[in-house]
Design an enzyme around this catalytic site. Structure first.
Site, PDB file in Angstrom:
ATOM      1  N   GLY A   1      -5.996  -2.517  -1.080  1.00  0.00           N
ATOM      2  CA  GLY A   1      -5.097  -2.703  -2.217  1.00  0.00           C
ATOM      3  C   GLY A   1      -5.158  -4.101  -2.811  1.00  0.00           C
ATOM      4  O   GLY A   1      -4.484  -4.382  -3.804  1.00  0.00           O
TER       5      GLY A   1
ATOM      6  N   LYS B   1      -8.375  -4.635   6.312  1.00  0.00           N
ATOM      7  CA  LYS B   1      -7.297  -4.477   5.342  1.00  0.00           C
ATOM      8  C   LYS B   1      -7.749  -5.077   4.010  1.00  0.00           C
ATOM      9  O   LYS B   1      -8.688  -5.848   3.955  1.00  0.00           O
ATOM     10  CB  LYS B   1      -6.028  -5.198   5.828  1.00  0.00           C
ATOM     11  CG  LYS B   1      -5.411  -4.530   7.054  1.00  0.00           C
ATOM     12  CD  LYS B   1      -4.214  -5.271   7.632  1.00  0.00           C
ATOM     13  CE  LYS B   1      -3.165  -5.656   6.618  1.00  0.00           C
ATOM     14  NZ  LYS B   1      -2.675  -4.501   5.828  1.00  0.00           N
ATOM     15  N   GLY B   2      -7.048  -4.697   2.963  1.00  0.00           N
ATOM     16  CA  GLY B   2      -7.350  -5.272   1.659  1.00  0.00           C
ATOM     17  C   GLY B   2      -7.814  -4.281   0.623  1.00  0.00           C
ATOM     18  O   GLY B   2      -8.211  -4.652  -0.473  1.00  0.00           O
TER      19      GLY B   2
ATOM     20  N   THR C   1       1.290   3.603   2.280  1.00  0.00           N
ATOM     21  CA  THR C   1       2.097   3.841   3.480  1.00  0.00           C
ATOM     22  C   THR C   1       3.251   2.854   3.541  1.00  0.00           C
ATOM     23  O   THR C   1       4.376   3.208   3.922  1.00  0.00           O
ATOM     24  CB  THR C   1       1.229   3.750   4.748  1.00  0.00           C
ATOM     25  OG1 THR C   1       0.074   4.586   4.588  1.00  0.00           O
ATOM     26  CG2 THR C   1       1.996   4.213   5.971  1.00  0.00           C
TER      27      THR C   1
ATOM     28  N   LYS D   1      -7.325   6.843   9.608  1.00  0.00           N
ATOM     29  CA  LYS D   1      -7.658   5.411   9.611  1.00  0.00           C
ATOM     30  C   LYS D   1      -8.135   4.924  10.980  1.00  0.00           C
ATOM     31  O   LYS D   1      -8.541   3.772  11.129  1.00  0.00           O
ATOM     32  CB  LYS D   1      -6.435   4.586   9.173  1.00  0.00           C
ATOM     33  CG  LYS D   1      -5.804   5.038   7.851  1.00  0.00           C
ATOM     34  CD  LYS D   1      -6.761   4.871   6.689  1.00  0.00           C
ATOM     35  CE  LYS D   1      -6.204   5.438   5.394  1.00  0.00           C
ATOM     36  NZ  LYS D   1      -5.028   4.734   4.907  1.00  0.00           N
TER      37      LYS D   1
ATOM     38  N   ASP E   1       2.935  -3.049   8.247  1.00  0.00           N
ATOM     39  CA  ASP E   1       1.947  -2.845   7.185  1.00  0.00           C
ATOM     40  C   ASP E   1       0.960  -1.780   7.625  1.00  0.00           C
ATOM     41  O   ASP E   1       0.817  -1.487   8.819  1.00  0.00           O
ATOM     42  CB  ASP E   1       1.213  -4.162   6.893  1.00  0.00           C
ATOM     43  CG  ASP E   1       0.520  -4.193   5.536  1.00  0.00           C
ATOM     44  OD1 ASP E   1       0.613  -3.193   4.784  1.00  0.00           O
ATOM     45  OD2 ASP E   1      -0.107  -5.224   5.226  1.00  0.00           O
TER      46      ASP E   1
ATOM     47  N   GLY F   1       0.829  -1.205   0.000  1.00  0.00           N
ATOM     48  CA  GLY F   1       0.000   0.000   0.000  1.00  0.00           C
ATOM     49  C   GLY F   1       0.856   1.246   0.000  1.00  0.00           C
ATOM     50  O   GLY F   1       2.087   1.191   0.039  1.00  0.00           O
TER      51      GLY F   1
ATOM     52  N   GLU G   1      -0.852 -10.672   2.800  1.00  0.00           N
ATOM     53  CA  GLU G   1      -0.585  -9.892   4.017  1.00  0.00           C
ATOM     54  C   GLU G   1      -0.881 -10.729   5.256  1.00  0.00           C
ATOM     55  O   GLU G   1      -0.103 -10.755   6.206  1.00  0.00           O
ATOM     56  CB  GLU G   1      -1.441  -8.619   4.005  1.00  0.00           C
ATOM     57  CG  GLU G   1      -0.984  -7.591   2.986  1.00  0.00           C
ATOM     58  CD  GLU G   1      -1.928  -6.419   2.832  1.00  0.00           C
ATOM     59  OE1 GLU G   1      -1.512  -5.420   2.223  1.00  0.00           O
ATOM     60  OE2 GLU G   1      -3.072  -6.476   3.305  1.00  0.00           O
TER      61      GLU G   1
ATOM     62  N   ALA H   1      -3.199  -0.146   7.191  1.00  0.00           N
ATOM     63  CA  ALA H   1      -4.555  -0.671   7.338  1.00  0.00           C
ATOM     64  C   ALA H   1      -5.532   0.349   6.760  1.00  0.00           C
ATOM     65  O   ALA H   1      -5.222   1.537   6.654  1.00  0.00           O
ATOM     66  CB  ALA H   1      -4.879  -0.941   8.803  1.00  0.00           C
TER      67      ALA H   1
END
Length: 226
Positions: free
Chosen positions: A103, A100-101, A37, A127, A87, A35, A109, A89
């Site tokens: 992307g 998550k998801g 970030t 977020k 990662d 993603g 992940e 979120a």
């Protein structure tokens, strides 16, 4: 001082590198998410690439960015353990449960995160939510099961199930984006969705939440534990 979302992402990416430097050893393999970030985290990690053994990537996109920096990327099957996975979120709540998801990399992940001893979630303050559910829950599903999965999701209480247009995951599967669930007990819902035949992965990360959240806000980066 007002910071743009991009500046906040940069701030938390740099804070994440500083936070995980204690795990850098000659044998350490770092799990890296996917993603915008995570991209900034990779860029901030690059100057330290000689201080750890390498990485495991949660997507082809992440692997390509790591390799472009000259950071070694291992296959997960080569790795027995990792000290940390980093990662972003789409949403995270005070229990450090996540959706998550966005992307589309949720399956890899979740797999890579499962091998790591710690999950460091890096987000900007947009977020952070009191209750999960503002963001649709992505599901990676087997192609032939799309209709069957949709029907079962609606039976569980989903108000809307939409296939993500023009998108196929790195694993070759479609994504269904699901709205309308009550998420008072996100872990129980994740468990229910996991039991539906044809679901590869649910984008709820509630059964195993993050270990810590680093959240960038205009006042600086906060370290949040459950």
């Amino acid at each position: 001082m007002s910071l743009s979302q991009d500046q906040l992402k940069q701030q938390v990416a740099e804070a994440a590198v500083a936070y995980i430097r204690e795990f850098f050893t000659a044998d350490a393999v770092i799990g890296v998410g996917t993603g915008s970030t995570a991209d900034k985290f990779i860029d901030a990690l690059a100057p330290y690439k000689d201080q750890f053994k390498g990485t495991v990537a949660s997507s082809e996109r992440t692997a390509a960015r790591l390799q472009a920096h000259g950071i070694r990327v291992f296959e997960l099957n080569e790795i027995d353990s990792m000290p940390v996975y980093v990662d972003g979120a789409d949403e995270v709540n005070p229990k450090l449960q996540m959706i998550k998801g966005g992307g589309g990399a949720l399956t890899r992940e979740k797999i890579v995160a499962s091998v790591a001893e710690r999950f460091v979630c890096i987000v900007d303050d947009s977020k952070w939510v009191t209750h999960l559910g503002r963001f649709k829950i992505p599901l990676e599903v087997i192609q032939m099961a799309k209709h069957a999965v949709t029907n079962q999701l609606k039976a569980l209480g989903a108000s809307e199930v939409v296939e993500r247009s023009g998108f196929i995951t790195d694993n070759g599967h479609p994504i269904l984006d699901v709205a309308g669930f009550q998420l008072a007990d996100a872990a129980a819902l994740e468990q229910q969705i996991n039991q539906i035949p044809g679901v590869v992965t649910c984008g709820l990360f509630a059964l195993r939440p993050a270990s810590v959240v680093l959240m960038a806000a205009p006042q600086g980066v906060k370290v949040i534990t459950a």
